[in-house]
Design a protein around this motif. Structure first.
Motif, PDB file in Angstrom:
ATOM      1  N   LYS A   1      -0.362 -15.766   6.082  1.00  0.00           N
ATOM      2  CA  LYS A   1      -1.038 -14.529   5.701  1.00  0.00           C
ATOM      3  C   LYS A   1      -2.549 -14.589   5.856  1.00  0.00           C
ATOM      4  N   LYS A   2      -3.081 -15.742   6.203  1.00  0.00           N
ATOM      5  CA  LYS A   2      -4.522 -15.854   6.428  1.00  0.00           C
ATOM      6  C   LYS A   2      -4.912 -15.508   7.857  1.00  0.00           C
ATOM      7  N   GLN A   3      -3.937 -15.424   8.747  1.00  0.00           N
ATOM      8  CA  GLN A   3      -4.214 -15.096  10.139  1.00  0.00           C
ATOM      9  C   GLN A   3      -4.495 -13.593  10.292  1.00  0.00           C
ATOM     10  N   PRO A   4      -5.375 -13.225  11.240  1.00  0.00           N
ATOM     11  CA  PRO A   4      -5.703 -11.804  11.427  1.00  0.00           C
ATOM     12  C   PRO A   4      -4.483 -10.923  11.657  1.00  0.00           C
ATOM     13  N   ALA A   5      -3.507 -11.412  12.448  1.00  0.00           N
ATOM     14  CA  ALA A   5      -2.319 -10.607  12.735  1.00  0.00           C
ATOM     15  C   ALA A   5      -1.531 -10.334  11.457  1.00  0.00           C
ATOM     16  N   ALA A   6      -1.382 -11.363  10.608  1.00  0.00           N
ATOM     17  CA  ALA A   6      -0.639 -11.193   9.363  1.00  0.00           C
ATOM     18  C   ALA A   6      -1.372 -10.236   8.421  1.00  0.00           C
ATOM     19  N   LYS A   7      -2.698 -10.357   8.347  1.00  0.00           N
ATOM     20  CA  LYS A   7      -3.474  -9.449   7.501  1.00  0.00           C
ATOM     21  C   LYS A   7      -3.304  -8.000   7.946  1.00  0.00           C
ATOM     22  N   GLU A   8      -3.294  -7.774   9.261  1.00  0.00           N
ATOM     23  CA  GLU A   8      -3.126  -6.418   9.773  1.00  0.00           C
ATOM     24  C   GLU A   8      -1.718  -5.893   9.475  1.00  0.00           C
ATOM     25  N   LEU A   9      -0.698  -6.758   9.619  1.00  0.00           N
ATOM     26  CA  LEU A   9       0.671  -6.330   9.340  1.00  0.00           C
ATOM     27  C   LEU A   9       0.855  -5.990   7.856  1.00  0.00           C
ATOM     28  N   LEU A  10       0.263  -6.799   6.988  1.00  0.00           N
ATOM     29  CA  LEU A  10       0.351  -6.501   5.553  1.00  0.00           C
ATOM     30  C   LEU A  10      -0.341  -5.180   5.230  1.00  0.00           C
ATOM     31  N   ARG A  11      -1.492  -4.945   5.855  1.00  0.00           N
ATOM     32  CA  ARG A  11      -2.191  -3.676   5.637  1.00  0.00           C
ATOM     33  C   ARG A  11      -1.316  -2.501   6.038  1.00  0.00           C
ATOM     34  N   VAL A  12      -0.611  -2.634   7.160  1.00  0.00           N
ATOM     35  CA  VAL A  12       0.270  -1.563   7.614  1.00  0.00           C
ATOM     36  C   VAL A  12       1.419  -1.366   6.637  1.00  0.00           C
ATOM     37  N   MET A  13       1.969  -2.456   6.131  1.00  0.00           N
ATOM     38  CA  MET A  13       3.067  -2.340   5.175  1.00  0.00           C
ATOM     39  C   MET A  13       2.633  -1.582   3.918  1.00  0.00           C
ATOM     40  N   TYR A  14       1.436  -1.846   3.467  1.00  0.00           N
ATOM     41  CA  TYR A  14       0.931  -1.115   2.300  1.00  0.00           C
ATOM     42  C   TYR A  14       0.709   0.364   2.633  1.00  0.00           C
ATOM     43  N   ASP A  15       0.314   0.636   3.886  1.00  0.00           N
ATOM     44  CA  ASP A  15       0.041   2.023   4.283  1.00  0.00           C
ATOM     45  C   ASP A  15       1.325   2.845   4.423  1.00  0.00           C
ATOM     46  N   VAL A  16       2.381   2.239   4.944  1.00  0.00           N
ATOM     47  CA  VAL A  16       3.583   3.016   5.289  1.00  0.00           C
ATOM     48  C   VAL A  16       4.589   3.093   4.146  1.00  0.00           C
ATOM     49  N   THR A  17       4.338   2.389   3.039  1.00  0.00           N
ATOM     50  CA  THR A  17       5.260   2.455   1.903  1.00  0.00           C
ATOM     51  C   THR A  17       4.523   3.024   0.696  1.00  0.00           C
ATOM     52  N   PRO A  18       5.149   3.935  -0.026  1.00  0.00           N
ATOM     53  CA  PRO A  18       4.495   4.529  -1.199  1.00  0.00           C
ATOM     54  C   PRO A  18       4.433   3.536  -2.354  1.00  0.00           C
ATOM     55  N   SER A  19       3.351   3.599  -3.102  1.00  0.00           N
ATOM     56  CA  SER A  19       3.222   2.741  -4.267  1.00  0.00           C
ATOM     57  C   SER A  19       4.240   3.144  -5.323  1.00  0.00           C
ATOM     58  N   LEU A  20       4.477   2.231  -6.259  1.00  0.00           N
ATOM     59  CA  LEU A  20       5.402   2.559  -7.342  1.00  0.00           C
ATOM     60  C   LEU A  20       4.871   3.718  -8.175  1.00  0.00           C
ATOM     61  N   HIS A  21       3.573   3.750  -8.353  1.00  0.00           N
ATOM     62  CA  HIS A  21       2.968   4.858  -9.112  1.00  0.00           C
ATOM     63  C   HIS A  21       3.285   6.183  -8.430  1.00  0.00           C
ATOM     64  N   ALA A  22       3.200   6.195  -7.082  1.00  0.00           N
ATOM     65  CA  ALA A  22       3.503   7.422  -6.347  1.00  0.00           C
ATOM     66  C   ALA A  22       4.983   7.758  -6.443  1.00  0.00           C
ATOM     67  N   GLN A  23       5.833   6.741  -6.407  1.00  0.00           N
ATOM     68  CA  GLN A  23       7.273   6.993  -6.491  1.00  0.00           C
ATOM     69  C   GLN A  23       7.653   7.653  -7.811  1.00  0.00           C
ATOM     70  N   VAL A  24       6.975   7.244  -8.887  1.00  0.00           N
ATOM     71  CA  VAL A  24       7.307   7.790 -10.198  1.00  0.00           C
ATOM     72  C   VAL A  24       6.610   9.117 -10.453  1.00  0.00           C
ATOM     73  N   PHE A  25       5.284   9.127 -10.250  1.00  0.00           N
ATOM     74  CA  PHE A  25       4.500  10.278 -10.684  1.00  0.00           C
ATOM     75  C   PHE A  25       4.431  11.379  -9.635  1.00  0.00           C
ATOM     76  N   ASP A  26       4.626  11.052  -8.350  1.00  0.00           N
ATOM     77  CA  ASP A  26       4.609  12.087  -7.321  1.00  0.00           C
ATOM     78  C   ASP A  26       5.999  12.610  -7.015  1.00  0.00           C
ATOM     79  N   GLN A  27       6.968  12.170  -7.790  1.00  0.00           N
ATOM     80  CA  GLN A  27       8.347  12.663  -7.690  1.00  0.00           C
ATOM     81  C   GLN A  27       8.898  12.524  -6.273  1.00  0.00           C
ATOM     82  N   MET A  28       8.765  11.317  -5.749  1.00  0.00           N
ATOM     83  CA  MET A  28       9.295  11.063  -4.408  1.00  0.00           C
ATOM     84  C   MET A  28      10.750  10.629  -4.557  1.00  0.00           C
ATOM     85  N   ASN A  29      11.654  11.562  -4.424  1.00  0.00           N
ATOM     86  CA  ASN A  29      13.066  11.269  -4.622  1.00  0.00           C
ATOM     87  C   ASN A  29      13.653  10.444  -3.487  1.00  0.00           C
TER      88      ASN A  29
END
Length: 603
Positions: A417-445
């Protein structure tokens, strides 16, 4: 005759009427006014009569003071009524809109708050306007003039609301006020008025208004008039002339209008602007133009700039021009654009430091097109150019590849996870998946994705990506549960947002010890100073089984803040009232899962 002294006298008489006539004898204020009245009486008889009446009031006995004061008041009011004026020095003219068809039985006292919101400053005005619109109060002719005037309001939301929703609904009834208040040399408010006036006028009057405004108006008014001239293809020559105006705002408005026309001359002028000093104001009009010939011209120019970059000819300038071309192609979902982007990202001599920003724009546009051929090419960029485009490749793969193929293709790049490619992939994973807060409070069924390969969550456990583990946690899994429980034990703070979200995941997984873990964290020393609990915290407490009611009640009794104590005691009573069969964790309610259940408990 000066009547200021009479108005002052009227004020004093009203005061004595309220205080009582017995206070009039020897009144100091009346005594001070008497010499002035007597002096005026030397030249004007009525003032002399008034002075005499004042003297009689000052010298009257208590028994006769009421009559004398009443006589003075009657005399004074008679004089004042004769001094009133009803004429005006201003020029008289017919009132526009006097034949308005809008009528309303609404009393003025109900309209007054709306009119005040339109004409005065202060908070809460926007809410008053929305309420007035819902109750159709703007349909009253007494409101129209104020609504048109408010198009100049400094609070941008108000004129925008009136311009987009309210005044268009009034139709012809608003036209007289709009025309009366319109000023060609005005600002944004007058530009809005012109935009509202134009569709209400018959031809050719509507065109005459636009042409006059486009030639004689202020910058704001001219810009609006030129944009509206897009409805008149026969005015193309005039619009082309405006595209060469000295003012940038006018040239910009003309370019937007030409983008609507899409004629051969319009295309040529837009293309010229894209490759000139007006490049920054030409990009969006080129985007909006639907003419395929313009798109092909831009692509041809982009290929020319690519050749210059490859040949190392004016690389910086060529890259800037190429960047403008790519930005102007956003929204144009045609094969020719895909071919251009594939050519760019397949040319090794283009992937140089000087073009780094252009590379990113090209890769981003490739995904924005949302075309299968574009996504397939983006996936192929996975290992190209030392994995510089691996993030774009992952985004494309998520859209078009089976879940297991996505994992098999990309998981090796996550290992370090210290490599640039891994850092970029992790960033994308965070971008394309909703946070738990959003899942609960934004009513994402909907789930995070229709299907994610189950191996992802275990990979994120190894990488110690706590947030992603929570996002991908699905069916109960001992390894995932142990990881999340350990995280809670490391941070036993019920006020920590991550802790409550992890507890929610454990409840979601039907973890049998989740209630005990929640109470253990809640009862940790130092947790007695609760002043506020958010909806998720309160909901988690309400999910406790009945057997925990007494324990929760005991904890609440130890709180120092009375409001929080009462709130938790209420929850404890609710928990205690649960039926015996509810003494276990419920994981489904009408097939919605616990996320749906949590949301239902919050409502």
């Amino acid at each position: 005759m000066s009547i200021d002294v009479l108005f002052e006298l009227q004020h004093e008489i009203r005061r004595l009427f309220i205080a009582g006539s017995g206070m009039a004898a020897g009144d100091l204020r009346l005594q001070k006014m008497l010499p002035q009245l007597q002096k005026l009486g030397e030249s004007v008889p009525i003032f002399n009569r008034m002075a005499q009446a004042v003297s009689q009031v000052l010298e009257a006995e208590v028994s006769s003071s009421a009559g004398k004061l009443l006589e003075l008041g009657t005399l004074l009011n008679s004089v004042l009524y004769t001094q009133g004026k009803t004429e005006t020095k201003e020029e008289l003219f017919p009132v526009d809109g006097a034949e308005a068809t809008l009528v309303s039985p609404i009393p003025y006292r109900k309209l007054q708050p709306l009119i005040e919101a339109l004409t005065q400053k202060g908070q809460g005005r926007m809410e008053q306007l929305r309420l007035g619109h819902e109750e159709n109060l703007f349909q009253d002719f007494r409101v129209i003039s104020a609504a048109v005037t408010a198009l100049d309001d400094s609070y941008a939301e108000i004129p925008d609301f009136l311009h987009r929703k309210v005044l268009p609904s009034l139709g012809q009834a608003a036209l007289p006020a709009l025309k009366q208040q319109f000023r060609q040399d005005g600002g944004k408010g007058d530009a809005r008025r012109l935009e509202l006036i134009h569709p209400l006028l018959p031809e050719p009057e509507a065109l005459d208004w636009l042409l006059q405004a486009a030639t004689k108006g202020s910058t704001d008014v001219r810009s609006t008039a030129i944009e509206r001239l897009g409805d008149y293809p026969e005015q193309e020559e005039f619009i082309l002339d405006q595209a060469d105006d000295k003012k940038k705002e006018i040239r910009k408005a003309a370019l937007f209008t030409l983008s609507r026309l899409g004629t051969e001359q319009a295309i040529a002028r837009l293309y010229k602007a894209l490759n000139s000093k007006d490049q920054d104001i030409a990009i969006e009009p080129v985007q909006l133009c639907r003419a395929n010939d313009l798109t092909l011209r831009v692509i041809h120019h982009a290929n020319t700039m690519l050749e210059q970059i490859v040949q190392r000819i004016n690389v910086a300038e060529s890259a800037q021009m190429l960047m403008a071309d790519i930005r102007s192609l956003y929204g144009k979902r045609v094969p020719e654009v895909v071919n251009l982007l594939e050519t760019l990202l397949s040319t090794a001599d283009f992937i140089v430091p000087e073009t780094e920003v252009v590379q990113e724009a090209a890769a981003d546009l490739l995904l924005q097109l949302d075309l299968p051929e574009a996504d397939h090419f983006a996936v192929k960029l996975h290992e190209a150019y030392n994995r510089n485009f691996i993030g774009y490749s992952l985004r494309a793969a998520i859209k078009i590849l089976p879940p297991e193929d996505v994992y098999d293709r990309f998981y090796p790049d996550f290992k370090d996870k210290k490599q640039p490619a891994a850092k970029e992939l992790l960033r994308v994973m965070y971008d394309v998946t909703p946070s738990l807060h959003a899942q609960v409070f934004d009513q994402m069924n909907a789930p995070i994705r229709t299907q994610w390969d189950p191996r992802w969550v275990h990979l994120f456990v190894k990488l110690d990506e706590e947030e992603l583990v929570c996002r991908f946690a699905g069916e109960p899994d001992p390894k995932i549960t142990d990881y999340l429980v350990k995280k809670c034990e490391e941070r036993p703070n019920f006020n920590a947002n991550k802790t409550t979200l992890i507890l929610a995941v454990l409840f979601k997984q039907n973890y049998a010890k989740a209630p005990a873990l929640l109470m253990d964290i809640l009862e940790k020393p130092g947790n007695k100073q609760f002043y506020y609990l958010d909806r998720l915290q309160l909901t988690l407490l309400s999910l406790l089984p009945k057997s925990y009611a007494e324990r929760l009640s005991k904890f609440a009794e130890g709180l120092s803040y009375q409001g929080m104590k009462s709130q938790l005691l209420d929850i404890a009573e609710t928990v205690a009232a649960k039926p015996e069969q509810a003494n276990h964790l419920e994981t489904d309610e009408k097939g919605q899962g616990l996320w749906g259940w949590i949301r239902s408990k919050m409502s």
